[in-house]
Design an enzyme around this catalytic site. Structure first.
Site, PDB file in Angstrom:
ATOM      1  N   HIS A 280       0.849  -1.194   0.000  1.00 32.48           N
ATOM      2  CA  HIS A 280       0.000   0.000   0.000  1.00 32.48           C
ATOM      3  C   HIS A 280       0.882   1.241   0.000  1.00 32.48           C
ATOM      4  CE1 HIS A 280      -3.110   2.846   1.192  1.00 32.48           C
ATOM      5  NE2 HIS A 280      -2.412   3.163   2.245  1.00 32.48           N
ATOM      6  N   ASP A 309       8.451  21.928 -26.033  1.00 34.11           N
ATOM      7  CA  ASP A 309       8.413  20.591 -25.445  1.00 34.11           C
ATOM      8  C   ASP A 309       9.460  20.593 -24.335  1.00 34.11           C
ATOM      9  OD1 ASP A 309       8.369  17.759 -24.901  1.00 34.11           O
ATOM     10  OD2 ASP A 309       7.730  17.410 -26.949  1.00 34.11           O
ATOM     11  N   TRP A 344       7.090  -0.144   3.678  1.00 32.34           N
ATOM     12  CA  TRP A 344       7.632   0.557   2.506  1.00 32.34           C
ATOM     13  C   TRP A 344       9.009   1.115   2.810  1.00 32.34           C
ATOM     14  CZ3 TRP A 344       8.631   5.763   0.911  1.00 32.34           C
ATOM     15  CH2 TRP A 344       8.499   6.713   1.928  1.00 32.34           C
ATOM     16  N   SER A 373      14.124   6.226 -13.196  1.00 32.58           N
ATOM     17  CA  SER A 373      13.106   7.074 -13.807  1.00 32.58           C
ATOM     18  C   SER A 373      13.098   8.467 -13.188  1.00 32.58           C
ATOM     19  CB  SER A 373      11.747   6.392 -13.621  1.00 32.58           C
ATOM     20  OG  SER A 373      10.709   7.293 -13.808  1.00 32.58           O
ATOM     21  N   SER A 374      13.155   8.534 -11.867  1.00 30.08           N
ATOM     22  CA  SER A 374      13.112   9.840 -11.201  1.00 30.08           C
ATOM     23  C   SER A 374      14.339  10.664 -11.520  1.00 30.08           C
ATOM     24  CB  SER A 374      13.011   9.659  -9.687  1.00 30.08           C
ATOM     25  OG  SER A 374      11.782   9.089  -9.348  1.00 30.08           O
ATOM     26  N   HIS A 457      13.040  11.758   3.424  1.00 31.90           N
ATOM     27  CA  HIS A 457      12.424  12.981   3.853  1.00 31.90           C
ATOM     28  C   HIS A 457      12.252  13.979   2.719  1.00 31.90           C
ATOM     29  CE1 HIS A 457      10.478  15.435   6.623  1.00 31.90           C
ATOM     30  NE2 HIS A 457      10.995  16.415   5.942  1.00 31.90           N
ATOM     31  N   GLU A 459      11.815  13.231  -0.175  1.00 32.98           N
ATOM     32  CA  GLU A 459      10.779  12.640  -1.009  1.00 32.98           C
ATOM     33  C   GLU A 459       9.384  13.086  -0.584  1.00 32.98           C
ATOM     34  OE1 GLU A 459      10.342  10.957  -3.594  1.00 32.98           O
ATOM     35  OE2 GLU A 459       8.383  10.041  -3.382  1.00 32.98           O
ATOM     36  N   TYR A 461       8.606  15.793   0.822  1.00 38.27           N
ATOM     37  CA  TYR A 461       8.430  17.168   0.376  1.00 38.27           C
ATOM     38  C   TYR A 461       8.275  17.234  -1.126  1.00 38.27           C
ATOM     39  CZ  TYR A 461       9.311  18.816   5.009  1.00 38.27           C
ATOM     40  OH  TYR A 461       9.207  19.042   6.341  1.00 38.27           O
ATOM     41  N   SER A 472      -1.385  27.383  -5.145  1.00 34.80           N
ATOM     42  CA  SER A 472      -1.111  28.790  -5.440  1.00 34.80           C
ATOM     43  C   SER A 472      -1.811  29.212  -6.716  1.00 34.80           C
ATOM     44  CB  SER A 472       0.393  29.028  -5.593  1.00 34.80           C
ATOM     45  OG  SER A 472       1.069  28.733  -4.407  1.00 34.80           O
ATOM     46  N   HIS A 506      14.595  12.880  12.078  1.00 38.03           N
ATOM     47  CA  HIS A 506      13.419  12.738  12.927  1.00 38.03           C
ATOM     48  C   HIS A 506      12.644  11.455  12.642  1.00 38.03           C
ATOM     49  CE1 HIS A 506      11.490  15.261   9.607  1.00 38.03           C
ATOM     50  NE2 HIS A 506      10.813  14.153   9.587  1.00 38.03           N
ATOM     51  N   HIS A 507      12.970  10.754  11.569  1.00 40.70           N
ATOM     52  CA  HIS A 507      12.337   9.458  11.356  1.00 40.70           C
ATOM     53  C   HIS A 507      13.054   8.367  12.133  1.00 40.70           C
ATOM     54  CE1 HIS A 507       9.951  10.914   7.942  1.00 40.70           C
ATOM     55  NE2 HIS A 507      10.984  11.668   7.669  1.00 40.70           N
ATOM     56  N   THR A 532       6.705  26.701   5.563  1.00 40.60           N
ATOM     57  CA  THR A 532       5.385  26.205   5.209  1.00 40.60           C
ATOM     58  C   THR A 532       4.304  27.103   5.791  1.00 40.60           C
ATOM     59  OG1 THR A 532       6.415  24.052   5.555  1.00 40.60           O
ATOM     60  CG2 THR A 532       4.079  24.083   5.048  1.00 40.60           C
ATOM     61  N   LYS A 535       3.794  30.117   3.716  1.00 42.10           N
ATOM     62  CA  LYS A 535       2.974  29.878   2.529  1.00 42.10           C
ATOM     63  C   LYS A 535       1.500  29.869   2.883  1.00 42.10           C
ATOM     64  CE  LYS A 535       4.429  27.166  -0.715  1.00 42.10           C
ATOM     65  NZ  LYS A 535       4.976  28.107  -1.671  1.00 42.10           N
ATOM     66  N   ARG A 654       0.792   0.968  14.888  1.00 41.57           N
ATOM     67  CA  ARG A 654       0.669   0.783  13.440  1.00 41.57           C
ATOM     68  C   ARG A 654       1.460  -0.443  13.033  1.00 41.57           C
ATOM     69  NH1 ARG A 654       4.993   4.779  10.499  1.00 41.57           N
ATOM     70  NH2 ARG A 654       4.167   3.900   8.593  1.00 41.57           N
TER      71      ARG A 654
END
Lengths: 773, 102, 369
Positions: A280, A309, A344, A373-374, A457, A459, A461, A472, A506-507, A532, A535, A654
């Protein structure tokens, strides 16, 4: 004292009062146990054949809703009447209800009974089982423990105890089939979805041109789609793939919620559950969120900057095609029943252990392709945005969506090599036997955590910043004014981009990592909330200074503002290491990240879909269906994820395949209400899942017979609204690019100090023709 | 020319290793060999980057050099956070900071 | 399948570049499928370091073949590229610079992060795990039981001039190959040159680069797996031994959990007069009789893994360069490079110099230290 400082003082004291009054957090020190699966392992490590449990009074075949008095007992083991305690038991039944008939037995939940303190000194217990009112294959699992009475002994008196397990079955009046195997269910649903998708595509192909629905036309049509390098078509490919996997990820979530709807459920075994939440997460982040972002980026960025293009079209197609093939590799586990069960995050050393399922290797291989790919995507977009802007469009004249894609791709392609190297290390460990994470050879599991979260991390963001860009755009258009504080928005995004690299610790606060790094990342994480917040205030001020038009995309944007803010605030409990130690791996985390990922990213996508669908397809989506989608979706979403905060604070963990509730607080399980809330969440989940089909139906209906869209249905003013709907190919004539002459909405006035610094490095304006190499 | 200079520097590296220098700390390096290798690698790096990769003396050198140097921040972060935080590394921390003492 | 006319050139190549980059290409799809098959089948051949199914090796090669086929389609579209369409950047601060040059530099940024991750892994383990040498000298080992320690490959490679030789020659080879690429570019860009002469020179220099790169990989394989013999007159400098053993033969392997080497053998050291340094714990223990000496067994799997994977990643990048070089040499031999499209060589040159840069860091810190 003047009014302003009075007001400030009042606000501050209100906040202080709220902090004092807010409820305390209680966490359960003993955690949650499941005797049914793991046995009485507080009393001893393994079963002992000296103890013989038995159940009497069970019928071979039950009658509906009838009560049976059953006696649970055991012989053998060290129990003897002279001991202070003789024994205990735990009886679990799959269907029907168990209830005590005297004070020696207590009920944890309708499916599970055990002994009480008073009933600790006997070898048999009487209780009542009420059979179910429908046909079920009923299974009883009994554990009995024979106590040796050394109450003052080691382990609180439980060493020397012996216990054993007994299973019994009762058939229903009418024989029923076996329960469904979750993997069969999942594979079936995925195959059905794929077939539905294929039919839909075929139908759309037919309806666009009924005369040419022949094989001669089909082959070039499909070949064109398989080989296209046009950014619009590649964007569409990303969309279709992303939406498909959003559905597949949702199916997995539904099955997880079925399992968690009641305590002690057995729809998914522990092993299967691990695979489900792994897939998931991986599906939703890598196969749904990232492709959807790329879909919008591919479609809109060249249009917004006035480029014909992307910079490297064939590489762009390569970026796309690596994804479905990678997805195939990742999903080989699903179809084999032995998929990755590592989460994951794939933590070492489990991910390289032989007990992890074999599908883990393919899961790693598929993700390696996604990393490639990324990387290619990042190169392409950075180059395009850096070099192919239309004349007159300086950096601070770009639309904010393009800025968000720039920052997101910068973060992505600088951080993803770390993940790629970690994946290669895991792949090599599992395949050719290197020892990067083999603890016995000196390998360090924390290395994987560092490499993963160095990427992980930035990622998260990466998936939220494009949503910021969309919001926006939509708020500005809906409020019919330019965004408030354009330059601060740009700097805020850039600030998020850079700071995101130094917060990843922090993870890992509970991992035993370097204490210095823990402290540093605590501070930096607290810091990253600031841009953040800037914004969010800018968006609010944009609406305040404008006049909102309520379209569906506006509604989703307003929903985003609520849910993302809530998610961000719930996230601010985690930087404090002391809080994190309690909340880590609880449902509070799940609530937080679903609020920011679904309430943030997915709501941003929905807003983008309703906003840009007319541009991409040339037809207008049905507003009524859109509002219906929003109402059902937004309400069911909040009903789904908000209660998880409470569950997390109660201590629900969890990544555990089930949970238990009890009336007795001392046993360490969740309170009885938790079961009710879980059921509520599961029902809301189904409603939310199905609400998305309203949007899909809307899209299909519109493609077939929607009203034609003008170039600029919403009154936007970035370049994409200057083209036809849908735009031609190439999107802009390379020899006649649009020139940005009047962009006072985006203009940032005189160049600031930073801009002047960059100016010094620029190639001189006069020599654009004569630059030779 | 550039590549002759690079060959000479390589020769210095190889010879330095061959001499089996003493194994004592010098400045921030753990031994003499490491110091010479590092000190020689830096000009090699710079010569290849500036001259072979046209980061010096061309019209577009300025912006390309900035582009090339942009990842430095992220490289330094990765080295500090990942390369130098092995659990054994905490033995180098002062006592008040080490787990178990507070 | 595809409609062959000027407006829709074939997705299989060749391509008319005056209209811009190809709108359709089979290459991405084919290459993705090939990569997927490759990764899938490699995991089918090996598991946990053991070969479980030799039959899947065919599938591995099939995957590689499909990737090469996809590349061939890509190049078939590129062969006709003559520089008529070389897009230049319109946006500041890159205005006027070729777009592809900017994209190569951005690609190199991500490659820097790749190698930084590998170096970080190496640093973490090298500084975190105690080195075998210090474990040996501390005497904290028992003959017959394996200790976990870090044995840098440099210990083996830098032990004698002969062992360093392949690595040093490789360094020279890479530097010279960087130089030949620069020369190829120079002659390709020279305007006042007869085209036949230019073709010959560019082909020669690109060919020389290819040969040097292949030499690099060959020497690396020799150093890793094959070893090489010494002529008689040099044998006396090598303790009388006429072969230089490869790392493989020395036992420096990724599954080496009971690695033994004469450096860590008290009997060998005594025999060959090297002895143990007098101010080590081991010496003190042997003198006092608390340590019986013998040969230390080490679990060096982590050191071998980091070494082979890091230098191997660099080698894979060299291999990628060779594949690109082969195409470019072929194109050059057909007279494909003129001053208009000579920049393609420059872009490859940037990649190649980067590979050289990484070697400048890998060689001293992995091979010599």
């Amino acid at each position: 004292m003047n009014r302003k400082s009075m007001r400030t003082l009042l606000v501050l004291s209100a906040i202080a009062m709220a902090m004092i009054v807010s409820p305390a957090v209680v966490s359960y020190p003993t955690g949650i146990q499941g005797v049914k699966d793991s046995g009485c392992n507080c009393h001893g490590a393994t079963t002992s054949s000296e103890v013989v449990p038995s159940i009497t009074g069970l019928p071979d075949q039950y009658n509906y809703s009838e009560s049976y008095e059953i006696v649970v007992s055991f012989v053998g083991g060290p129990a003897s009447p002279t001991n202070s305690n003789q024994g205990g038991f735990n009886l679990w039944v799959s269907d029907g209800e168990l209830s005590p008939s005297d004070a020696t037995v207590q009920s944890y939940n309708p499916n599970e009974v055990s002994h009480t303190e008073a009933g600790n000194d006997q070898t048999s217990w009487t209780l009542i089982w009420t059979s179910p009112s429908s046909d079920r294959n009923v299974e009883f699992i009994l554990h009995t423990n024979s106590v040796n009475g050394n109450a003052d002994g080691a382990n609180g008196g439980s060493s020397g105890d012996m216990w054993n397990k007994l299973t019994a079955k009762v058939s229903p009046p009418v024989l029923v089939l076996e329960e469904a195997d979750p993997f069969v269910v999942l594979s079936t649903l995925i195959v059905v979805s794929a077939i539905l998708l294929a039919f839909t595509l075929a139908y759309v192909f037919y309806r666009t041109n009924p005369e040419s629905f022949t094989w001669d036309y089909f082959a070039p049509w499909i070949a064109d789609w398989l080989t296209t390098t046009d950014h619009k078509k590649v964007g569409t490919l990303y969309f279709v793939a992303g939406l498909f996997f959003l559905g597949v990820g949702g199916i997995m979530a539904m099955m997880i919620r079925i399992q968690l709807a009641v305590p002690g459920n057995d729809f998914l075994t522990q092993d299967q559950y691990n695979q489900f939440f792994t897939l998931h997460g991986t599906t939703m982040i890598f196969l749904a969120a990232m492709p959807l972002i790329n879909g919008f980026a591919n479609w809109m960025v060249p249009l917004q900057i006035g480029a014909p293009d992307l910079a490297l079209p064939r590489l762009n197609a390569m970026s796309f095609w690596l994804q479905p093939v990678g997805a195939l590799l990742i999903f080989t586990g699903v179809f084999s029943g032995s998929g990755a069960d590592t989460g994951w995050t794939g933590y070492a050393p489990y991910v390289v252990s032989e007990t992890a399922h074999m599908g883990t290797t393919m899961w790693v291989a598929g993700q390696i392709m996604l990393v490639a790919s990324s990387t290619l995507t990042g190169i392409n977009f950075l180059t395009t945005i850096a070099v192919m802007r239309a004349p007159g469009m300086g950096w601070l004249q770009m639309p904010l969506f393009t800025w968000s894609i720039l920052i997101a791709n910068l973060m992505l392609f600088l951080s993803i090599p770390a993940f790629g190297i970690g994946l290669i290390q895991v792949y090599l460990d599992r395949v050719i036997g290197t020892a990067f994470y083999d603890v016995s050879a000196g390998g360090d599991p924390l290395l994987w955590s560092h490499l993963f979260w160095y990427f992980g991390h930035p990622e998260v963001y990466v998936v939220i910043v494009p949503a910021f860009g969309v919001i926006s755009e939509v708020i500005a258009t809906s409020a019919r004014r330019s965004i408030f504080g354009y330059r601060s928005m740009v700097y805020a995004m850039a600030g998020i981009g850079i700071v995101s690299f130094i917060v990843y610790g922090h993870h890992m606060f509970t991992s035993g990592m370097s204490p210095t790094l823990r402290f540093v990342t605590m501070l930096t994480t607290m810091l990253v909330a600031v841009p953040t917040g800037i914004k969010i205030f800018n968006w609010l001020k944009t609406m305040h200074g404008g006049s909102l038009v309520y379209r569906t995309h506006t509604l989703w944007t307003l929903g985003f503002l609520v849910t993302f803010t809530l998610g961000g605030i719930s996230g601010m409990f985690f930087p404090s290491i002391a809080m994190d130690l309690h909340l880590h791996e609880s449902y509070f985390v799940v609530a937080h990240f679903h609020y920011v990922l679904v309430g943030g990213t997915v709501f941003g996508f929905y807003a983008a879909i309703y906003y840009w669908f007319p541009k991409m397809s040339g037809r207008m989506l049905d507003e009524k269906l859109g509002v219906l989608h929003f109402l059902v979706g937004f309400i069911s979403y909040n009903a789904l994820f908000w209660p998880m905060h409470r569950l997390g604070v109660w201590g629900m963990a969890r990544r555990h395949h089930t949970y238990f509730v009890t009336t007795e607080e001392a046993m360490g399980a969740l309170p009885i209400e938790a079961a009710g809330w879980n059921m509520f969440i599961s029902v809301s989940a189904f409603i939310f899942f199905f609400s998305n089909f309203i949007m899909v139906a809307n899209m299909i209906k519109t493609l077939i017979r929607g009203e034609k869209a003008p170039p600029d249905p919403w009154g936007g003013w970035s370049f994409e609204w200057m083209t036809e709907s849908p735009p031609p190919t190439p999107s802009f004539d390379p020899h006649n690019l649009p020139v940005l002459t009047d962009a006072n909405e985006h203009i940032a006035n005189e160049p600031g100090t930073l801009s002047k610094l960059f100016n010094r490095l620029m190639v001189s304006e006069e020599d654009t023709e004569e630059v030779t190499h | 020319m550039n590549f002759i200079g690079l060959m000479v520097l390589t020769l210095i590296e190889v010879v330095a290793v061959g001499f089996h220098l003493p194994d004592e700390r010098i400045f921030i390096f753990s031994n003499y060999t490491l110091m010479i290798l590092t000190v020689v690698a830096i000009p090699k790096f710079i010569m290849i980057a500036l001259i072979f990769m046209h980061l010096y003396g061309e019209e577009d050198s300025g912006i390309l050099t900035v582009t090339a140097l942009f990842p430095s921040f992220f490289i330094i972060i990765m080295i500090l956070f990942i390369g130098l935080t092995h659990p054994e590394a905490t033995t180098g921390l002062p006592a008040w900071c080490r787990p178990g003492t507070y | 399948m595809s409609v062959h006319d000027d407006h829709h050139p074939s997705a299989w190549g060749p391509h008319d570049w005056s209209h811009g980059a190809p709108h359709n290409s089979w290459s991405p799809f084919i290459m993705s499928v090939g990569i997927g098959i490759f990764l899938f089948s490699v995991a089918g051949v090996y598991r946990w370091g053991e070969m479980i199914d030799a039959g899947s090796i065919a599938l591995v090669f099939a995957g590689l073949a499909i990737i090469m086929f996809g590349l061939a389609v890509f190049w078939r579209q590129d062969m006709s590229f003559d520089g008529a369409y070389e897009p230049k950047a319109t946006g500041t601060p890159f205005r006027g610079i070729d777009i592809r040059k900017v994209s190569v530099w951005i690609f190199l940024m991500s490659e820097m992060m790749v190698f930084t991750s590998l170096f970080s892994t190496y640093m973490r383990y090298r500084f975190g795990i105690e080195s075998c040498e210090s474990v040996f000298e501390s005497g904290q080992w028992v003959e017959g039981t394996s200790v976990t320690c870090f044995e840098p490959a440099g210990h083996l490679i830098a032990s004698s001039w002969f062992h360093i030789a392949p690595g040093a020659i490789n360094t020279f080879a890479l530097i010279v190959s960087s130089f030949t690429v620069v020369q190829a570019l120079r002659y390709a860009k020279k305007v006042d040159l007869d085209h036949k002469v230019r073709t010959k020179l560019v082909t020669r220099y690109l060919g020389a680069t290819t040969v040097l790169a292949i030499l690099f990989l060959t020497l690396k394989m020799i150093e890793w797996f094959i070893g090489f013999p010494l002529p008689e007159f040099l044998a006396e400098y090598n303790h009388g031994d006429t072969t230089i053993k490869s790392l493989y033969a020395e036992g420096y392997l990724i599954n080496a959990d009971s690695y033994q080497h004469h450096y860590y053998d008290t009997a060998y050291l005594a025999d060959h007069g090297h002895g143990i340094s007098h101010d080590t714990e081991l010496y003190a223990m042997m003198e006092s009789g608390t340590h019986s000496g013998g040969q230390m067994m080490a679990n060096i799997r982590v050191s071998a893994s980091t070494f082979y994977v890091t230098t191997g990643t660099h080698g894979v990048h060299v291999l990628g360069g060779i594949i690109g070089l082969m195409y470019m040499t072929f194109k050059a031999s057909r007279g494909g490079y003129t001053p208009e499209n000579a920049v393609s060589i420059e872009y490859f040159g940037l990649y190649w110099h980067f590979v050289d840069l990484i070697w400048v860091i890998v060689f001293p810190f992995f091979y010599l230290y």
